[in-house]
Design an enzyme around this catalytic site. Structure first.
Site, PDB file in Angstrom:
ATOM      1  N   ASP A   1      40.867  43.113  35.479  1.00 28.26           N
ATOM      2  CA  ASP A   1      40.601  43.819  36.758  1.00 28.26           C
ATOM      3  C   ASP A   1      39.584  45.032  36.651  1.00 28.26           C
ATOM      4  OD1 ASP A   1      41.836  41.724  37.853  1.00 28.26           O
ATOM      5  OD2 ASP A   1      43.652  42.970  38.351  1.00 28.26           O
TER       6      ASP A   1
ATOM      7  N   ARG B   1      41.808  29.002  39.602  1.00 31.70           N
ATOM      8  CA  ARG B   1      43.006  29.714  39.613  1.00 31.70           C
ATOM      9  C   ARG B   1      43.947  28.678  39.711  1.00 31.70           C
ATOM     10  NH1 ARG B   1      42.521  35.329  42.301  1.00 31.70           N
ATOM     11  NH2 ARG B   1      44.224  36.032  40.964  1.00 31.70           N
ATOM     12  N   PRO B   2      44.655  28.013  38.671  1.00 28.92           N
ATOM     13  CA  PRO B   2      45.505  27.063  39.182  1.00 28.92           C
ATOM     14  C   PRO B   2      46.946  27.639  39.422  1.00 28.92           C
ATOM     15  CG  PRO B   2      45.152  27.200  36.816  1.00 28.92           C
ATOM     16  CD  PRO B   2      44.019  27.931  37.213  1.00 28.92           C
ATOM     17  N   ILE B   3      47.832  26.807  40.062  1.00 30.63           N
ATOM     18  CA  ILE B   3      49.320  27.487  40.126  1.00 30.63           C
ATOM     19  C   ILE B   3      50.324  26.421  39.519  1.00 30.63           C
ATOM     20  CG2 ILE B   3      48.954  28.742  42.290  1.00 30.63           C
ATOM     21  CD1 ILE B   3      50.336  26.082  43.750  1.00 30.63           C
ATOM     22  N   ASP B   4      49.731  25.636  38.401  1.00 29.51           N
ATOM     23  CA  ASP B   4      50.768  24.787  37.770  1.00 29.51           C
ATOM     24  C   ASP B   4      51.804  25.384  37.086  1.00 29.51           C
ATOM     25  OD1 ASP B   4      48.392  25.894  36.023  1.00 29.51           O
ATOM     26  OD2 ASP B   4      49.304  24.680  34.429  1.00 29.51           O
TER      27      ASP B   4
ATOM     28  N   CYS C   1      39.071  31.761  44.665  1.00 26.42           N
ATOM     29  CA  CYS C   1      38.328  32.805  44.678  1.00 26.42           C
ATOM     30  C   CYS C   1      37.195  32.618  43.619  1.00 26.42           C
ATOM     31  CB  CYS C   1      39.619  33.747  44.189  1.00 26.42           C
ATOM     32  SG  CYS C   1      38.890  35.524  43.884  1.00 26.42           S
TER      33      CYS C   1
ATOM     34  N   ARG D   1      39.416  45.106  50.455  1.00 24.13           N
ATOM     35  CA  ARG D   1      40.678  44.448  50.271  1.00 24.13           C
ATOM     36  C   ARG D   1      41.555  45.208  49.276  1.00 24.13           C
ATOM     37  NH1 ARG D   1      39.439  39.962  47.383  1.00 24.13           N
ATOM     38  NH2 ARG D   1      41.689  40.045  46.663  1.00 24.13           N
TER      39      ARG D   1
ATOM     40  N   LYS E   1      48.215  48.040  44.847  1.00 23.03           N
ATOM     41  CA  LYS E   1      48.234  46.688  45.704  1.00 23.03           C
ATOM     42  C   LYS E   1      48.815  45.568  44.827  1.00 23.03           C
ATOM     43  CE  LYS E   1      44.170  43.887  44.860  1.00 23.03           C
ATOM     44  NZ  LYS E   1      44.393  42.569  44.811  1.00 23.03           N
ATOM     45  N   ASN E   2      48.775  45.329  43.927  1.00 19.86           N
ATOM     46  CA  ASN E   2      49.440  44.056  42.950  1.00 19.86           C
ATOM     47  C   ASN E   2      50.746  44.348  42.952  1.00 19.86           C
ATOM     48  OD1 ASN E   2      46.854  42.791  43.096  1.00 19.86           O
ATOM     49  ND2 ASN E   2      46.261  43.254  40.963  1.00 19.86           N
TER      50      ASN E   2
ATOM     51  N   ARG F   1      45.431  35.285  47.378  1.00 13.57           N
ATOM     52  CA  ARG F   1      46.219  34.482  46.189  1.00 13.57           C
ATOM     53  C   ARG F   1      47.578  35.073  46.090  1.00 13.57           C
ATOM     54  NH1 ARG F   1      45.808  30.667  41.909  1.00 13.57           N
ATOM     55  NH2 ARG F   1      47.027  31.401  40.156  1.00 13.57           N
TER      56      ARG F   1
HETATM   57  C1  EPZ Z   1      47.082  38.738  38.774  1.00 13.88           C
HETATM   58  O1  EPZ Z   1      46.433  37.370  39.541  1.00 13.88           O
HETATM   59  C2  EPZ Z   1      46.572  39.681  39.651  1.00 13.88           C
HETATM   60  N1  EPZ Z   1      46.309  39.406  41.359  1.00 13.88           N
HETATM   61  C3  EPZ Z   1      44.895  39.576  39.700  1.00 13.88           C
HETATM   62  O2  EPZ Z   1      44.022  40.650  40.271  1.00 13.88           O
HETATM   63  C4  EPZ Z   1      44.573  39.745  37.910  1.00 13.88           C
HETATM   64  O3  EPZ Z   1      43.271  39.485  37.666  1.00 13.88           O
HETATM   65  C5  EPZ Z   1      45.411  38.964  37.306  1.00 13.88           C
HETATM   66  O4  EPZ Z   1      46.828  38.701  37.627  1.00 13.88           O
HETATM   67  C6  EPZ Z   1      45.405  38.763  35.666  1.00 13.88           C
HETATM   68  O5  EPZ Z   1      45.898  40.334  35.407  1.00 13.88           O
HETATM   69  C7  EPZ Z   1      47.493  39.857  41.676  1.00 13.88           C
HETATM   70  O6  EPZ Z   1      48.607  40.350  41.161  1.00 13.88           O
HETATM   71  C8  EPZ Z   1      47.867  39.659  43.285  1.00 13.88           C
HETATM   72  P1  EPZ Z   1      47.451  35.052  36.367  1.00 13.88           P
HETATM   73  P2  EPZ Z   1      47.114  35.799  38.894  1.00 13.88           P
HETATM   74  O7  EPZ Z   1      48.510  34.082  36.898  1.00 13.88           O
HETATM   75  O8  EPZ Z   1      48.699  36.211  38.652  1.00 13.88           O
HETATM   76  C9  EPZ Z   1      45.900  31.226  34.111  1.00 13.88           C
HETATM   77  C10 EPZ Z   1      42.638  41.649  41.372  1.00 13.88           C
HETATM   78  O9  EPZ Z   1      41.355  41.916  41.427  1.00 13.88           O
HETATM   79  N2  EPZ Z   1      46.887  30.538  35.051  1.00 13.88           N
HETATM   80  O10 EPZ Z   1      48.022  36.247  35.661  1.00 13.88           O
HETATM   81  O11 EPZ Z   1      46.900  34.903  40.009  1.00 13.88           O
HETATM   82  C11 EPZ Z   1      44.952  31.768  35.054  1.00 13.88           C
HETATM   83  O12 EPZ Z   1      43.839  30.736  35.452  1.00 13.88           O
HETATM   84  C12 EPZ Z   1      43.283  40.403  41.136  1.00 13.88           C
HETATM   85  O13 EPZ Z   1      43.259  42.504  42.079  1.00 13.88           O
HETATM   86  C13 EPZ Z   1      47.458  29.095  34.836  1.00 13.88           C
HETATM   87  O14 EPZ Z   1      46.627  28.389  33.965  1.00 13.88           O
HETATM   88  O15 EPZ Z   1      46.885  35.867  37.660  1.00 13.88           O
HETATM   89  C14 EPZ Z   1      44.386  32.718  34.193  1.00 13.88           C
HETATM   90  O16 EPZ Z   1      43.561  32.258  33.307  1.00 13.88           O
HETATM   91  C15 EPZ Z   1      42.234  39.255  40.764  1.00 13.88           C
HETATM   92  N3  EPZ Z   1      48.274  28.562  35.627  1.00 13.88           N
HETATM   93  C16 EPZ Z   1      45.592  33.440  33.442  1.00 13.88           C
HETATM   94  O17 EPZ Z   1      46.602  32.313  33.666  1.00 13.88           O
HETATM   95  C17 EPZ Z   1      48.894  29.423  36.505  1.00 13.88           C
HETATM   96  O18 EPZ Z   1      49.704  28.567  37.178  1.00 13.88           O
HETATM   97  C18 EPZ Z   1      46.238  34.799  34.107  1.00 13.88           C
HETATM   98  O19 EPZ Z   1      46.417  34.571  35.510  1.00 13.88           O
HETATM   99  C19 EPZ Z   1      48.666  30.463  36.803  1.00 13.88           C
HETATM  100  C20 EPZ Z   1      47.875  31.132  35.778  1.00 13.88           C
END
Ligand code: EPZ
Length: 435
Positions: free
Chosen positions: A309, A123-126, A118, A401, A22-23, A94
């Protein structure tokens, strides 16, 4: 809303094949926005999140043919005028944020709703935004939308990291944007998750120049144009891991086919530490479990560490180990909603901040529980499979999902699990958010 009725206590045995990741699929679908030629994606799982991403792409002018039976998506973006990804579509998932980089790189402008919240935590996007700004985009966040523009993105040296480490979708977004930028981008602290590697391979097949694929440092040299591609996505390591844990949880003996055990080394090592027999080949793994498991400690980390995950599923497993296990969640400190539901089944878990202490009990007992996020729901299903008596898992749209026909596939392995239709589907669609 559908629910699962599970009669616990049946061992899982036999063989199961995993589907496409999926991811991987979701960002690769977004990559189709980088070209006006056809992008063909194979091994596409039949999941709600894929259907949601199709809608996002359609709203952005893509023609999408989805052969669900064959698992093939054909995407072609010949109308490049739309630049808005609306809240109504973005709130359900997301991964839809991944359209930001491609839109900006190819259409020079993007207006993308902040993605849905979620229940696994903030889950910020900064970092996504920092990456786009680093490539020269002008950004404004207004009324819940990110508005971004740039006549042509410019390569730069970027460091993408939070206190939790690298970012998976942030890396995907920036890499996609950088493929069409002018000059060279050096991306330090890039995520190394197999799904990011899969995306980079797709982009390379489309003509992108990316060095260091699979490492923490990606060097992307921008090109003027990307072309079409035909790609089969990698197997879903989280689905494979969930089945492996299900085998351990039911004291079963299961072979998971069509997976990549090298993507699951942290899980395999922890299952062995808990006393399971795990054998692996190039594309399969077999898990056989003893009657009682040893307690273990685990910390979730970016790849190749133990994946967040699989944290909920592993916690379900440890609720019946012989002693006290410790789980430390380093990626999403609040990803523990499943704890309260596991308590309802007799689990003994104490949470202190981002750490959970799990004291194994002899047996879980079946109970009505409620799914609240994708992986947490999978954990509840596993707990139900091992528990004494009947478990009802409500709101299983969460599990749909990310796991294709999980109930049917578990039944073929010996589980007693039944899906019962519930109230309005519309309600459940509205409530689902995450990814
Ligand atoms: C991906 O989410 C996956 N989703 C998530 O899987 C997975 O849990 C996650 O990576 C971690 O492995 C998809 O691929 C669709 P991150 P993502 O940005 O990319 C922080 C599932 O169950 N962060 O790697 O959104 C964040 O808060 C889903 O299939 C910031 O601070 O996760 C976290 O602590 C749920 N600022 C860490 O980084 C940002 O702009 C890692 O998050 C982005 C992230």
């Amino acid at each position: 809303m559908d629910r699962f009725i599970i009669e616990g206590g049946h061992r899982l045995t036999g063989e199961v094949a995993v589907g496409g990741a999926k991811n991987s699929v979701l960002p690769i679908m977004a990559a189709a926005l980088l070209t006006d030629e056809e992008v063909v994606i194979r091994r596409v799982p039949r999941l709600r999140d894929v259907a949601s991403q199709v809608k996002v792409l359609q709203s952005l002018g893509a023609r999408v043919l989805h052969d669900e039976k064959q698992g093939i998506l054909r995407i072609r973006c010949d109308d490049e005028t739309p630049i808005t990804a609306p809240y109504e579509l973005m709130k359900t998932m997301r991964a839809s944020i991944c359209v930001l980089g491609p839109l900006l790189a190819k259409r020079k402008r993007a207006r993308v709703s902040m993605p849905g919240g979620c229940v696994i935590g903030v889950r910020p996007i900064d970092l996504h935004l920092k990456g786009m700004e680093g490539l020269g985009a002008t950004l404004d966040v207004r009324a819940g939308y990110v508005e971004a523009s740039s006549p042509r993105l410019r390569g730069n040296t970027l460091f993408l990291g939070s206190s939790a480490g690298s970012t998976v979708l942030g890396t995907a977004n920036v890499v996609m944007a950088a493929t069409l930028a002018e000059g060279e981008t050096l991306l330090e602290n890039a995520a190394q998750e197999p799904e990011v590697v899969d995306l980079c391979h797709v982009l390379a097949k489309m003509g992108a120049q990316i060095d260091g694929i699979g490492s923490h440092c990606l060097r992307i040299t921008g090109v003027d144009k990307l072309h079409g591609v035909d790609h089969a996505v990698i197997p879903d390591r989280i689905e494979a891991g969930t089945f492996a844990i299900a085998a351990a949880m039911t004291k079963g003996d299961l072979t998971v086919r069509g997976c990549q055990p090298r993507d699951l080394l942290a899980l395999i090592e922890r299952l062995r530490a808990a006393g399971c027999d795990v054998a692996t080949g190039a594309d399969w793994l077999r898990v056989a479990a003893p009657r009682r498991l040893r307690p273990i400690d685990v910390t979730t980390l970016p790849h190749p560490g133990f994946p967040t995950d699989l944290q909920a599923q592993l916690m379900a497993l440890l609720t019946t180990a012989d002693g006290i296990s410790m789980i430390h969640e380093r990626i999403y400190p609040d990803r523990f909603i499943h704890v309260a539901e596991l308590h309802r089944m007799g689990a003994r878990i104490r949470k202190e901040g981002a750490t959970a202490l799990v004291e194994g009990v002899a047996k879980l007992s079946g109970a009505p529980v409620m799914a609240s996020d994708l992986r947490g729901s999978a954990a509840l299903v596993l707990a139900g499979l091992a528990a004494e008596g009947e478990t009802t898992v409500d709101r299983v749209y969460h599990i749909d999902r990310g796991y294709e026909r999980i109930d049917e596939r578990l039944r073929l392995l010996g589980a007693k699990i039944e899906r019962r239709a519930g109230e309005s589907q519309a309600l459940s669609m509205a409530a689902g958010a995450g990814g």
